[in-house]
Design a protein around this motif. Sequence first.
Motif, PDB file in Angstrom:
ATOM      1  N   LEU A 191      43.635  79.555  97.118  1.00 16.30           N
ATOM      2  CA  LEU A 191      43.314  80.472  97.666  1.00 16.30           C
ATOM      3  C   LEU A 191      42.538  80.754  98.949  1.00 16.30           C
ATOM      4  N   VAL A 193      40.543  81.286 102.256  1.00 21.30           N
ATOM      5  CA  VAL A 193      39.267  82.580 102.388  1.00 21.30           C
ATOM      6  C   VAL A 193      39.215  81.714 103.931  1.00 21.30           C
ATOM      7  N   ASN A 216      37.416  86.170 101.129  1.00 15.51           N
ATOM      8  CA  ASN A 216      38.898  85.927 100.719  1.00 15.51           C
ATOM      9  C   ASN A 216      39.955  86.735 101.305  1.00 15.51           C
TER      10      ASN A 216
END
Length: 902
Positions: A191, A193, A216
């Motif tokens: 993920l 970010v 994000n």
Amino acid sequence: MAPPSANPSHHPLLVLPLLLLLLIPAAAAADISLSALSYTHHCPNLPSALDLPGGQVSALGPDARVPVPEVSTGYFDGGDRIFGSDTSSQPRSFSLLPSSVARTTNASLLHVSATFTVSGGRRLFRDRGGRNLFEYDGRTRHFRPRLPRFTGRRGSITFGLEGYYSTASGDLCMVGTGSGRSGDGTPVQFLPVVLRLGFPSPANVTRPFVTGRLENVDTINPIEPISLVAYAQEGYAYGESASCPPPPAGRLDALQVFENKNFSCAHLSSMLKSPFRLDYPSGSESTASSLGIHQSYMYVNRMHCNDDGAVRAYVAFTNQTEVSRYYFTLGEKAVVVDGFWDQKSSRLCLKGCHVVKSGPSRADLAVGECGIGMSFWFPAVWSLQHRSFSAGLVWNASLESGEAIAAGSSAITPNFRGNLSGLKYNYTKVVEALKHYEKSGLNKNRKGKFPDSNSYRDLVFRFFVKKGGGSGYASPVTIGSMLFDGNSLVVQDPFSHHVTAEMKQRLLNVSYDIYYVGNWSLESFNRRHISAEGVYDTKTGSLCMIACRELNVSSDCEILVTAQFSSLDAKVAQHVKGTIKSLRKKTDPLFFETLDIASYGMYVEQVDESIWRMDLESTMALISMTLACIFIAVQLFHVKKVPEALPAMSITMLVVLALGYMIPLVLNFDALFKNSNKQTVPLSGGGWLEVNEVMVRIITMITFLLQLRLLQLAWSARSVDVSKAESWAAEKKVLWICLPLYIIGGVITWVVHMRSNHSRRMLRQVVHLKPIEHAFWEDLVSYCGLILDGFLLPQVILNVFSDSKVRALSPGFYIGSTLIRALPHVYDVFRRQHFVPSLRPSYMYASPHDDLFSLAWDIVIPCGALLLSVLLFFQQWRGGAFFLCSKNRKTREYEMVSTVSS
């Protein structure tokens, strides 16, 4: 001429490693440039800079003063797609822990690498350990009661971030990726970010928060931004010293908690970690209204100090009875305060400001109006209604009325290790309790020795409410003039004449704290607290106290608590029975029906005996299985010396014995892969018990293999026997007799199981225990133990039909095996006489899971096993059917034949 291998063209496979060596630096350079491009794109306000050679910042030495961005715990709002909705029962938190910090060519810029973790959302379930009556305190090696607890697995994502921090502005910007699991357990991977945080520089009472956002940057599957807030840890500038007004009347005495010692922030924080119950006395309405405080509880959620006694804190107000102090808690209301510890008056004096929302998110916090006064101290005198370990006041400094909101915490904070020698208790309800003690007949003499001040830990007990539901535990606060801190008695002068005389008295003044969970009249299923004081009779084991329970806005002190302890040498599971009774009239709205309570447990000495018993049983189980292995080996040697013994052995008997060793192996093998909670408490000898269990399983496996070898030899010998037709015919007759007997016994076991399950359900309703899974197969396994006890039955029947005098079984085998099966029942009789029974016993030997145990079975089974051994002895001496007294009986001998054993 060069060797062929010197020319790479002759070996095309060598080209691949060379290409990889060339591509790795290029890929690394591309990755570095990509990271630089990503950071530059997302953090334009903090341009990157080159690291200085040897510029790593250390936590020691001169670098200790360098401001390093760090957050141990904070709160976040948003990210509901990953962590679920934000609820008070599922605390959310984040942390930022730097792994490396380096100086750069920009003097105000630090290059930071850190681990960033966000956690929240969990699936709650009742802790299986909560069903235990006691939990073990490893530090003191004693058992203490416990209440039900709830635990769960939280969703958590961990990011590896890199970026820059400005020491001038306090801004931090970092980029990176993370992975972990969501609140529902779904994996989350890679993920990407960007983290932006603002640290107050410097922090103070009006700028105490670290705020920011986690965004994000995934364009394919984006999630909403997460707002962050935390209480600043470093770089705090204290304001002017706060002033403390005198405490209210009756609370002037304060314990000198740092007497002859330096100020300790950790010590002070530990003493203020319990929740404070707020009390709004008459006249404080204007103060509460002006401060906007109407909650029931106050928590000192975050606290930081300097060595000189300067203290700052974040304080939350809420109506929740339990809030974790390990997480940053918003509460329904919050304030930030700072001040100092006044060593002379032994008080903490603070002033501060309101915390208000500054945006749509719950994490958007700011500081509003100031003028709040707050102080804390530790009362030196306790009583029934004023039993706070730590006390406090909250007031509006701008009002001239001087009225304040009072706050008090629980009597003793968990695991507190402080100086309480200056604490005194003022008994106010002893005379009234003594009247009820005499009136209720609790002063009648009873036989036996009961707990007294020398065995004060036995006065702690866990109880269940017999009707209506509920459970809790009761623990002494004081016994006479001695304070009970949960592990020991705190005595001012243990050798004084007053204390010595007090310990010899029959009637002792006592005070108790009672915590319970139950549905009592106006109460809900939440943890509640009762304060009680009265008298305890050391000659009769009777306790009689007047109690006060906390209500929403007041307290009810018209309650009578009575309890009778069993004698220390009593062999009963229920060691306390009593009542909680309202002294009000039935028409009073605060009246409640009498509650009958019972405690099922053991005294401390009995617990020690139980541990010793388990150690003994573990050793006996190991010896028993070792002897069983030896006896089978003796039989193997016997059949080598007496070859005609092999075809004369009953195949049914050998199969029964083999199954008897196999079933425990299968059950134990299954237990290796399941988290079984059969052991209800951790034991000091747990390591020895585990070693013995492993040894027993290993020896059981060896015994099983030897038994299979014996079965294989008997089967092979029977197959080549000249009279095998007669032998198998006799074996079939054995099956026709034994198999129906075993089936009928199984049916009876099922009937008994169905009837006894009803009794177990009734018992669980009485004591409100979590139901214990008790399937039919468990009773069936116990019944199989009975079949094993009569393992000689097939051999005796076979001898009758074959009328053989062959010494098929060695005396060492059948007598030794019979003793191994009979001794557990003899030991069970001893155990019943010398050890206290438990609702959930842990038996390592002679367990009801392995055989049938009761007073009747302990007589019938050994006698039956010995009878079969005696019959077998005479059969091998006089002939298989010697007791039939038949004149036409012909004793058959087996003819010796040569066999080839595999």
